[in-house]
Design a protein around this motif. Structure first.
Motif, PDB file in Angstrom:
ATOM      1  N   GLY A 129      95.780  50.387  59.496  1.00  0.00           N
ATOM      2  CA  GLY A 129      95.146  49.285  60.222  1.00  0.00           C
ATOM      3  C   GLY A 129      95.739  49.061  61.593  1.00  0.00           C
ATOM      4  N   ALA A 130      96.888  49.687  61.869  1.00  0.00           N
ATOM      5  CA  ALA A 130      97.583  49.457  63.141  1.00  0.00           C
ATOM      6  C   ALA A 130      96.927  50.208  64.298  1.00  0.00           C
ATOM      7  CB  ALA A 130      99.039  49.891  63.024  1.00  0.00           C
ATOM      8  N   ASP A 131      97.146  49.716  65.474  1.00  0.00           N
ATOM      9  CA  ASP A 131      96.710  50.329  66.729  1.00  0.00           C
ATOM     10  C   ASP A 131      97.897  50.197  67.673  1.00  0.00           C
ATOM     11  OD1 ASP A 131      95.783  50.803  69.282  1.00  0.00           O
ATOM     12  OD2 ASP A 131      93.994  49.558  69.089  1.00  0.00           O
ATOM     13  N   VAL A 132      98.638  51.298  67.879  1.00  0.00           N
ATOM     14  CA  VAL A 132      99.902  51.227  68.616  1.00  0.00           C
ATOM     15  C   VAL A 132      99.986  52.342  69.661  1.00  0.00           C
ATOM     16  CG1 VAL A 132     101.235  50.124  66.771  1.00  0.00           C
ATOM     17  CG2 VAL A 132     101.045  52.600  66.815  1.00  0.00           C
ATOM     18  N   PRO A 133     100.714  52.092  70.777  1.00  0.00           N
ATOM     19  CA  PRO A 133     100.917  53.174  71.747  1.00  0.00           C
ATOM     20  C   PRO A 133     101.889  54.209  71.209  1.00  0.00           C
ATOM     21  CG  PRO A 133     102.089  51.182  72.424  1.00  0.00           C
ATOM     22  CD  PRO A 133     101.343  50.827  71.176  1.00  0.00           C
ATOM     23  N   LEU A 134     101.708  55.463  71.620  1.00  0.00           N
ATOM     24  CA  LEU A 134     102.690  56.497  71.278  1.00  0.00           C
ATOM     25  C   LEU A 134     103.876  56.342  72.213  1.00  0.00           C
ATOM     26  CD1 LEU A 134     101.079  60.017  70.690  1.00  0.00           C
ATOM     27  CD2 LEU A 134     102.138  58.473  69.024  1.00  0.00           C
ATOM     28  N   PRO A 135     105.086  56.365  71.663  1.00  0.00           N
ATOM     29  CA  PRO A 135     106.271  56.196  72.516  1.00  0.00           C
ATOM     30  C   PRO A 135     106.568  57.466  73.306  1.00  0.00           C
ATOM     31  CG  PRO A 135     106.936  56.638  70.252  1.00  0.00           C
ATOM     32  CD  PRO A 135     105.429  56.564  70.241  1.00  0.00           C
ATOM     33  N   GLY A 141      99.643  56.685  78.139  1.00  0.00           N
ATOM     34  CA  GLY A 141      98.230  56.426  77.877  1.00  0.00           C
ATOM     35  C   GLY A 141      97.729  57.005  76.576  1.00  0.00           C
ATOM     36  N   CYS A 142      98.616  57.217  75.601  1.00  0.00           N
ATOM     37  CA  CYS A 142      98.206  57.699  74.276  1.00  0.00           C
ATOM     38  C   CYS A 142      98.416  56.588  73.245  1.00  0.00           C
ATOM     39  CB  CYS A 142      99.036  58.911  73.852  1.00  0.00           C
ATOM     40  SG  CYS A 142      98.725  60.415  74.774  1.00  0.00           S
ATOM     41  N   ARG A 143      97.394  56.328  72.430  1.00  0.00           N
ATOM     42  CA  ARG A 143      97.510  55.355  71.342  1.00  0.00           C
ATOM     43  C   ARG A 143      97.135  56.029  70.047  1.00  0.00           C
ATOM     44  NH1 ARG A 143      97.746  50.430  73.505  1.00  0.00           N
ATOM     45  NH2 ARG A 143      97.694  49.503  71.427  1.00  0.00           N
ATOM     46  N   VAL A 144      97.621  55.474  68.937  1.00  0.00           N
ATOM     47  CA  VAL A 144      97.139  55.935  67.637  1.00  0.00           C
ATOM     48  C   VAL A 144      96.637  54.743  66.845  1.00  0.00           C
ATOM     49  CG1 VAL A 144      98.610  57.980  67.539  1.00  0.00           C
ATOM     50  CG2 VAL A 144      99.422  55.834  66.537  1.00  0.00           C
ATOM     51  N   VAL A 145      95.563  54.979  66.085  1.00  0.00           N
ATOM     52  CA  VAL A 145      95.125  54.017  65.070  1.00  0.00           C
ATOM     53  C   VAL A 145      95.327  54.685  63.707  1.00  0.00           C
ATOM     54  CG1 VAL A 145      93.496  52.791  66.545  1.00  0.00           C
ATOM     55  CG2 VAL A 145      92.704  54.741  65.223  1.00  0.00           C
ATOM     56  N   VAL A 146      95.749  53.887  62.739  1.00  0.00           N
ATOM     57  CA  VAL A 146      96.167  54.422  61.442  1.00  0.00           C
ATOM     58  C   VAL A 146      95.271  53.842  60.356  1.00  0.00           C
ATOM     59  CG1 VAL A 146      98.149  54.757  59.908  1.00  0.00           C
ATOM     60  CG2 VAL A 146      98.527  54.429  62.360  1.00  0.00           C
ATOM     61  N   HIS A 147      94.949  54.673  59.356  1.00  0.00           N
ATOM     62  CA  HIS A 147      94.109  54.210  58.249  1.00  0.00           C
ATOM     63  C   HIS A 147      94.455  55.020  57.000  1.00  0.00           C
ATOM     64  CE1 HIS A 147      91.606  57.787  58.791  1.00  0.00           C
ATOM     65  NE2 HIS A 147      91.718  57.579  60.088  1.00  0.00           N
ATOM     66  N   ARG A 148      93.644  54.833  55.942  1.00  0.00           N
ATOM     67  CA  ARG A 148      93.946  55.508  54.676  1.00  0.00           C
ATOM     68  C   ARG A 148      92.847  56.479  54.260  1.00  0.00           C
ATOM     69  NH1 ARG A 148      95.312  50.196  53.100  1.00  0.00           N
ATOM     70  NH2 ARG A 148      97.550  49.923  52.730  1.00  0.00           N
ATOM     71  N   ILE A 158      93.908  58.262  70.483  1.00  0.00           N
ATOM     72  CA  ILE A 158      92.934  57.878  71.506  1.00  0.00           C
ATOM     73  C   ILE A 158      93.623  57.965  72.853  1.00  0.00           C
ATOM     74  CG2 ILE A 158      91.440  56.044  72.380  1.00  0.00           C
ATOM     75  CD1 ILE A 158      92.225  55.222  69.098  1.00  0.00           C
ATOM     76  N   THR A 159      93.030  58.751  73.735  1.00  0.00           N
ATOM     77  CA  THR A 159      93.605  58.882  75.069  1.00  0.00           C
ATOM     78  C   THR A 159      92.551  59.394  76.041  1.00  0.00           C
ATOM     79  OG1 THR A 159      95.470  59.791  76.331  1.00  0.00           O
ATOM     80  CG2 THR A 159      94.469  61.271  74.731  1.00  0.00           C
ATOM     81  N   ARG A 160      92.522  58.870  77.224  1.00  0.00           N
ATOM     82  CA  ARG A 160      91.679  59.384  78.310  1.00  0.00           C
ATOM     83  C   ARG A 160      90.205  59.473  77.916  1.00  0.00           C
ATOM     84  NH1 ARG A 160      96.897  60.621  78.259  1.00  0.00           N
ATOM     85  NH2 ARG A 160      97.981  61.327  80.130  1.00  0.00           N
ATOM     86  N   GLY A 161      89.755  58.461  77.141  1.00  0.00           N
ATOM     87  CA  GLY A 161      88.355  58.423  76.723  1.00  0.00           C
ATOM     88  C   GLY A 161      88.008  59.362  75.581  1.00  0.00           C
ATOM     89  N   ARG A 209      86.514  49.745  71.654  1.00  0.00           N
ATOM     90  CA  ARG A 209      87.595  49.073  72.391  1.00  0.00           C
ATOM     91  C   ARG A 209      88.058  49.901  73.578  1.00  0.00           C
ATOM     92  NH1 ARG A 209      91.789  48.856  68.467  1.00  0.00           N
ATOM     93  NH2 ARG A 209      90.245  47.752  67.234  1.00  0.00           N
ATOM     94  N   TYR A 210      88.060  51.216  73.418  1.00  0.00           N
ATOM     95  CA  TYR A 210      88.646  52.081  74.450  1.00  0.00           C
ATOM     96  C   TYR A 210      87.602  52.942  75.167  1.00  0.00           C
ATOM     97  CZ  TYR A 210      92.881  50.450  72.264  1.00  0.00           C
ATOM     98  OH  TYR A 210      93.868  49.639  71.765  1.00  0.00           O
ATOM     99  N   ASP A 211      86.319  52.538  75.060  1.00  0.00           N
ATOM    100  CA  ASP A 211      85.257  53.274  75.778  1.00  0.00           C
ATOM    101  C   ASP A 211      85.343  54.787  75.551  1.00  0.00           C
ATOM    102  OD1 ASP A 211      84.092  50.973  76.840  1.00  0.00           O
ATOM    103  OD2 ASP A 211      85.518  50.946  78.520  1.00  0.00           O
ATOM    104  N   VAL A 212      85.481  55.163  74.294  1.00  0.00           N
ATOM    105  CA  VAL A 212      85.558  56.592  73.963  1.00  0.00           C
ATOM    106  C   VAL A 212      84.202  57.244  74.196  1.00  0.00           C
ATOM    107  CG1 VAL A 212      85.776  58.197  72.010  1.00  0.00           C
ATOM    108  CG2 VAL A 212      87.452  56.347  72.321  1.00  0.00           C
ATOM    109  N   ASP A 213      84.182  58.372  74.886  1.00  0.00           N
ATOM    110  CA  ASP A 213      82.914  59.096  75.007  1.00  0.00           C
ATOM    111  C   ASP A 213      83.029  60.579  74.661  1.00  0.00           C
ATOM    112  OD1 ASP A 213      84.216  59.905  77.255  1.00  0.00           O
ATOM    113  OD2 ASP A 213      82.692  59.191  78.665  1.00  0.00           O
ATOM    114  N   VAL A 214      84.187  60.971  74.124  1.00  0.00           N
ATOM    115  CA  VAL A 214      84.343  62.322  73.579  1.00  0.00           C
ATOM    116  C   VAL A 214      85.055  62.206  72.233  1.00  0.00           C
ATOM    117  CG1 VAL A 214      85.380  64.606  73.895  1.00  0.00           C
ATOM    118  CG2 VAL A 214      84.485  63.370  75.881  1.00  0.00           C
ATOM    119  N   LEU A 215      84.496  62.856  71.222  1.00  0.00           N
ATOM    120  CA  LEU A 215      85.081  62.826  69.887  1.00  0.00           C
ATOM    121  C   LEU A 215      85.434  64.252  69.483  1.00  0.00           C
ATOM    122  CD1 LEU A 215      85.469  61.662  66.918  1.00  0.00           C
ATOM    123  CD2 LEU A 215      83.055  62.160  66.614  1.00  0.00           C
TER     124      LEU A 215
END
Ligand SMILES: [Zn+2]
Length: 284
Positions: A129-135, A141-148, A158-161, A209-215
């Motif tokens: 459930g977390a959404d955190v920046p990569l250290p 500009g890199c984030r991760v979202v975590v799930h099960r 998620i990074t750079r769209g 949230r992050y305007d993603v346009d490439v998956l």
């Protein structure tokens, strides 16, 4: 040497020969590179290392999206750098590393055992459930979202769209639930179908949230544009609805173009069997 294709500024994708597996390289302006799910065979990993070096980049960190063997490989040529994963993924691997290594040795022989699954857990905030920046040292500009969904502690970058989805949102594989290590129903989560729906929710919220346009899915082809990305979510939700219907009704047949692949059809049969053998979950 595997071809690296640019999908956004600073984001490159290489596709493996086995299972159309995607490796992603995120590169900062100074050439510092993050390698996500490096690939499958030792030759592919060496080829990736050569391609990175040939471009003048240097690997500063790795990232594993989830604790399945084909996402936790590494090569000495990629360097001795931290390889990050969610804490839940690292814990799941610790319980099951020998089985994963046996699978890797069978499907892609020749890897260095000491580098297999040698992962560093992200901070404890990286719970499902977390959404955190990569250290650092990961590029900015890199984030991760975590799930099960699919596996314990599965994360998306998620990074750079771009959303790097791991084993989710594929045009070649239906949603593959977490059916437990090695498909052991006794060790499967209580509600793998609900976990999967929650995982899709987490990813869809991140796309908005992050305007993603490439998956970039872990297996299959890259989706470009909001319409194509929305179609991937719709296809996976439709499959989950049909699967849920089939659990309660023996005569119900799930139709999905991705089931034409015999391996995918086999995985579908396995997860349908697991769900049918389960008592209903509370509220489910
Ligand atoms: Zn997987």
């Amino acid at each position: 040497m595997r071809e690296l294709r640019r999908v956004a500024t600073g984001v490159w994708v290489a596709t493996a020969r086995i299972w159309s597996s995607s490796t992603v390289v995120v590169v900062d302006d100074d050439g510092a590179a993050l390698v996500v799910d490096p690939g499958i065979t030792p030759a592919e990993l060496d080829g990736l290392a050569a391609a990175v070096a040939a471009r003048g980049w240097h690997v500063v960190a790795g990232l594993s999206t989830h604790p399945h063997w084909d996402h936790v490989l590494w090569s000495r040529g990629l360097g001795d750098v931290p390889r990050l994963a969610s804490p839940a993924a690292v814990a799941a691997l610790a319980d099951d590393v020998e089985r994963g290594w046996a699978e890797a040795s069978s499907a892609a022989p020749g890897h260095d055992r000491t580098l297999f699954a040698a992962l560093t857990p992200l901070g404890r905030a990286s719970r499902p459930g977390a959404d955190v920046p990569l250290p650092p040292p990961a590029p900015g500009g890199c984030r991760v979202v975590v799930h099960r969904a699919h596996a314990p502690g599965h994360l998306a970058l998620i990074t750079r769209g771009v959303l790097v989805a791991g084993d989710m949102l594929s045009d070649q594989e239906v949603p593959l639930l977490d059916v437990g290590p090695g498909g052991d129903p006794a060790r499967a989560p209580l509600d793998p179908l609900g976990d999967y729906r929650d995982g899709l929710d987490v990813l869809e919220q991140a796309v908005a949230r992050y305007d993603v346009d490439v998956l970039v899915p872990g297996h299959g082809t890259v989706a470009v544009g909001t319409d194509m990305i929305a179609e991937r979510f719709a296809a996976d939700r439709a499959y989950l609805r049909a699967l849920d219907d089939a659990v309660g009704t023996a005569s119900h047949t799930v139709t999905d173009a991705r089931l034409a692949d015999p391996w995918v059809a086999g995985e579908h049969a396995t997860q349908l069997g697991l769900l049918r053998a389960r008592p209903p979950t509370p509220g489910g």
